[in-house]
Write an enzyme that holds these catalytic residues in place. Sequence first.
Site, PDB file in Angstrom:
ATOM      1  N   ASP A  64     -11.715   2.215 -24.240  1.00 41.15           N
ATOM      2  CA  ASP A  64     -11.966   2.103 -22.804  1.00 41.15           C
ATOM      3  C   ASP A  64     -11.646   3.408 -22.089  1.00 41.15           C
ATOM      4  O   ASP A  64     -10.851   4.215 -22.586  1.00 41.15           O
ATOM      5  CB  ASP A  64     -11.073   1.020 -22.190  1.00 41.15           C
ATOM      6  CG  ASP A  64     -11.675  -0.359 -22.355  1.00 41.15           C
ATOM      7  OD1 ASP A  64     -12.910  -0.446 -22.420  1.00 41.15           O
ATOM      8  OD2 ASP A  64     -10.902  -1.328 -22.409  1.00 41.15           O
TER       9      ASP A  64
ATOM     10  N   GLU B  24       2.497  -8.245   8.381  1.00 42.86           N
ATOM     11  CA  GLU B  24       2.788  -6.802   8.437  1.00 42.86           C
ATOM     12  C   GLU B  24       3.590  -6.336   7.225  1.00 42.86           C
ATOM     13  O   GLU B  24       4.001  -5.182   7.151  1.00 42.86           O
ATOM     14  CB  GLU B  24       3.550  -6.466   9.722  1.00 42.86           C
ATOM     15  CG  GLU B  24       2.683  -6.530  10.973  1.00 42.86           C
ATOM     16  CD  GLU B  24       1.410  -5.711  10.841  1.00 42.86           C
ATOM     17  OE1 GLU B  24       1.487  -4.542  10.446  1.00 42.86           O
ATOM     18  OE2 GLU B  24       0.332  -6.268  11.103  1.00 42.86           O
TER      19      GLU B  24
ATOM     20  N   PRO C 147       0.824  -1.218   0.000  1.00 45.64           N
ATOM     21  CA  PRO C 147       0.000   0.000   0.000  1.00 45.64           C
ATOM     22  C   PRO C 147       0.854   1.262   0.000  1.00 45.64           C
ATOM     23  O   PRO C 147       0.337   2.359  -0.216  1.00 45.64           O
ATOM     24  CB  PRO C 147      -0.834  -0.119   1.281  1.00 45.64           C
ATOM     25  CG  PRO C 147      -0.183  -1.161   2.115  1.00 45.64           C
ATOM     26  CD  PRO C 147       0.604  -2.035   1.207  1.00 45.64           C
TER      27      PRO C 147
ATOM     28  N   ARG D 212      -4.380  -7.087 -20.752  1.00 50.19           N
ATOM     29  CA  ARG D 212      -5.231  -6.467 -21.768  1.00 50.19           C
ATOM     30  C   ARG D 212      -4.423  -5.709 -22.818  1.00 50.19           C
ATOM     31  O   ARG D 212      -4.916  -5.409 -23.893  1.00 50.19           O
ATOM     32  CB  ARG D 212      -6.245  -5.514 -21.112  1.00 50.19           C
ATOM     33  CG  ARG D 212      -7.175  -6.226 -20.136  1.00 50.19           C
ATOM     34  CD  ARG D 212      -8.171  -5.275 -19.492  1.00 50.19           C
ATOM     35  NE  ARG D 212      -9.345  -5.067 -20.323  1.00 50.19           N
ATOM     36  CZ  ARG D 212      -9.650  -3.969 -20.954  1.00 50.19           C
ATOM     37  NH1 ARG D 212      -8.861  -2.918 -20.873  1.00 50.19           N
ATOM     38  NH2 ARG D 212     -10.727  -3.876 -21.682  1.00 50.19           N
TER      39      ARG D 212
END
Length: 249
Positions: A169, A116, A89, A154
């Site tokens: 898209d 963690e 993150p 893709r």
Amino acid sequence: MMIFDVLTLFPGIFVSPLQESILGRAAKQQLLQVRLHNLRDWAEGKHQVTDDTPYGGGDGMVMKPEPIARAIADLKAKMPHAKVLLMTPQGKPFSHQAACELAGEEGLIFLCGRYEGFDERIRQTLVDAEYSIGDFVLTGGELPALVMIDAIARFIPGVLGCSDSAATDSFSDGLLEYPQYTRPAVFSGMAVPEVLLSGDHGRIARWRREQQLRRTWQRRPDLLQSAKLSKEDQQILEQVQRESSEAEK
Ligand SMILES: C[S@@+](CC[C@H](N)C(=O)[O-])C[C@H]1O[C@@H](n2cnc3c(N)ncnc32)[C@H](O)[C@@H]1O
């Protein structure tokens, strides 16, 4: 064929998403290959431990550096140019642009964390890039790796059945996509916009462009800062903005 190597403690998480639909077909057609590796195979001792308590104390466990270093060395020996991507993150936000660029690599190694997260020295020495799929915390890096593999795949030529569908898209030209409709022509009293039934390709293209600009202005005005807009686009946008400020009055 593009190779995705995945280092994880839970290879089973990947199996079904990679077998179904477009990714499954692409693998069968040998356009891509996803190789799942259990990090425990590089751990030592009877219990094949891959985590340990944090120095300095605190909750949770930290992923040990040695098994990961050995795993990456083995994978790189077979594919020296593969880029190592760490799921965290704290990484740079994954994007359409990043997916497009990464699809140009011959191989990618995904490092999926648990607990963690990783011992800091892994990040410092063994990794080419760190990616986050959003400002939230998941239980592991497996879903982020799957999300990235799907988005990157893709862009591999031949993976999408209709080669045009990626070009229109959302994000492909810096804007959100226009609204789409299919049969029936009237649903719950709501009719499909008349222009789409007109067969007039010029009008349809202009309507779609206007809808793209309108939708992006309404939902993601931040995208307009970097989108490449023609003079006509600018005029349409000014009209949309005028309309919306009049509607607010
Ligand atoms: C519970 S998280 C660890 C979070 C870490 N303690 C922190 O605060 O940065 C466990 C693992 O899930 C993965 N992960 C969780 N959220 C993610 C996200 N938004 N993007 C990418 N990977 C994520 C990472 O591989 C991470 O090592």
